[in-house]
Design a protein around this motif. Structure first.
Motif, mmCIF file in Angstrom:
data_model
loop_
_atom_site.group_PDB
_atom_site.id
_atom_site.type_symbol
_atom_site.label_atom_id
_atom_site.label_comp_id
_atom_site.label_asym_id
_atom_site.label_seq_id
_atom_site.Cartn_x
_atom_site.Cartn_y
_atom_site.Cartn_z
ATOM 1 N N UNK A 55 -8.845 5.563 0.026
ATOM 2 C CA UNK A 55 -8.072 6.170 1.123
ATOM 3 C C UNK A 55 -8.735 5.789 2.444
ATOM 4 N N UNK A 56 -7.906 5.384 3.405
ATOM 5 C CA UNK A 56 -8.449 4.954 4.685
ATOM 6 C C UNK A 56 -7.451 5.216 5.804
ATOM 7 N N UNK A 57 -7.965 5.246 7.018
ATOM 8 C CA UNK A 57 -7.150 5.425 8.218
ATOM 9 C C UNK A 57 -7.097 4.082 8.928
ATOM 10 N N UNK A 58 -5.885 3.651 9.252
ATOM 11 C CA UNK A 58 -5.715 2.396 9.977
ATOM 12 C C UNK A 58 -4.813 2.642 11.188
ATOM 13 N N UNK A 59 -5.034 1.907 12.266
ATOM 14 C CA UNK A 59 -4.151 2.070 13.425
ATOM 15 C C UNK A 59 -2.759 1.535 13.111
ATOM 16 N N UNK A 60 -1.755 2.269 13.523
ATOM 17 C CA UNK A 60 -0.377 1.841 13.334
ATOM 18 C C UNK A 60 0.289 1.558 14.661
ATOM 19 N N UNK A 61 1.566 1.408 14.645
ATOM 20 C CA UNK A 61 2.321 1.168 15.872
ATOM 21 C C UNK A 61 2.545 2.491 16.605
ATOM 22 N N UNK A 62 2.897 2.386 17.857
ATOM 23 C CA UNK A 62 3.214 3.566 18.680
ATOM 24 C C UNK A 62 2.083 4.585 18.724
ATOM 25 N N UNK A 63 0.849 4.096 18.732
ATOM 26 C CA UNK A 63 -0.336 4.965 18.838
ATOM 27 C C UNK A 63 -0.449 5.961 17.701
ATOM 28 N N UNK A 64 0.001 5.585 16.530
ATOM 29 C CA UNK A 64 -0.130 6.440 15.352
ATOM 30 C C UNK A 64 -1.285 5.952 14.482
ATOM 31 N N UNK A 65 -1.918 6.884 13.807
ATOM 32 C CA UNK A 65 -2.966 6.589 12.843
ATOM 33 C C UNK A 65 -2.368 6.808 11.466
ATOM 34 N N UNK A 66 -2.392 5.753 10.637
ATOM 35 C CA UNK A 66 -1.773 5.799 9.310
ATOM 36 C C UNK A 66 -2.843 6.034 8.247
ATOM 37 N N UNK A 67 -2.527 6.892 7.273
ATOM 38 C CA UNK A 67 -3.404 7.130 6.127
ATOM 39 C C UNK A 67 -2.787 6.400 4.941
ATOM 40 N N UNK A 114 0.867 -1.179 0.000
ATOM 41 C CA UNK A 114 0.000 0.000 0.000
ATOM 42 C C UNK A 114 0.897 1.220 0.000
ATOM 43 N N UNK A 115 0.292 2.377 -0.213
ATOM 44 C CA UNK A 115 1.020 3.637 -0.145
ATOM 45 C C UNK A 115 0.557 4.382 1.095
ATOM 46 N N UNK A 116 1.493 4.697 1.959
ATOM 47 C CA UNK A 116 1.192 5.468 3.160
ATOM 48 C C UNK A 116 1.463 6.940 2.864
ATOM 49 N N UNK A 117 0.443 7.775 3.109
ATOM 50 C CA UNK A 117 0.570 9.203 2.836
ATOM 51 C C UNK A 117 0.839 10.011 4.093
ATOM 52 N N UNK A 118 0.632 9.398 5.246
ATOM 53 C CA UNK A 118 0.882 10.118 6.482
ATOM 54 C C UNK A 118 0.652 9.237 7.685
ATOM 55 N N UNK A 119 1.182 9.682 8.834
ATOM 56 C CA UNK A 119 0.980 9.004 10.115
ATOM 57 C C UNK A 119 0.865 10.098 11.171
#
Length: 86
Positions: free
Chosen positions: A42-54, A16-21
């Protein structure tokens, strides 16, 4: 285009392509909303270290993801090709 690793060639789930965290989900949702006009997936998914990834794309090959990342970077200023979470 930024790559997590130059050694990534394939992954079972594709890329996938991540546009931001973002640490704040609202900021991630704001970017997702802006991106949704050009990228319907385009979607928001939970990432590591309490980050939200787009992220955008589903099960892309590395070449497809790289091409999409170049477009995303041109439109939104940042992009990263990452393995799709399983």
């Amino acid at each position: 285009v930024l790559f997590r690793s130059q050694l990534l060639t394939s992954t079972p789930g594709g890329f996938v392509v991540q546009a931001g965290a973002f640490s704040e989900k609202a900021r991630a949702e704001s970017l997702r909303e802006k991106m949704s006009h050009s990228y319907m997936d385009a979607r928001v998914i939970p990432g590591t270290n309490r980050l939200w990834r787009v992220v955008v794309g589903h099960q892309l090959t590395q070449d497809e993801a790289s091409a999409m990342a170049a477009k995303v970077r041109k439109e939104f200023g940042a992009s990263l090709v990452v393995p799709e979470a399983q």
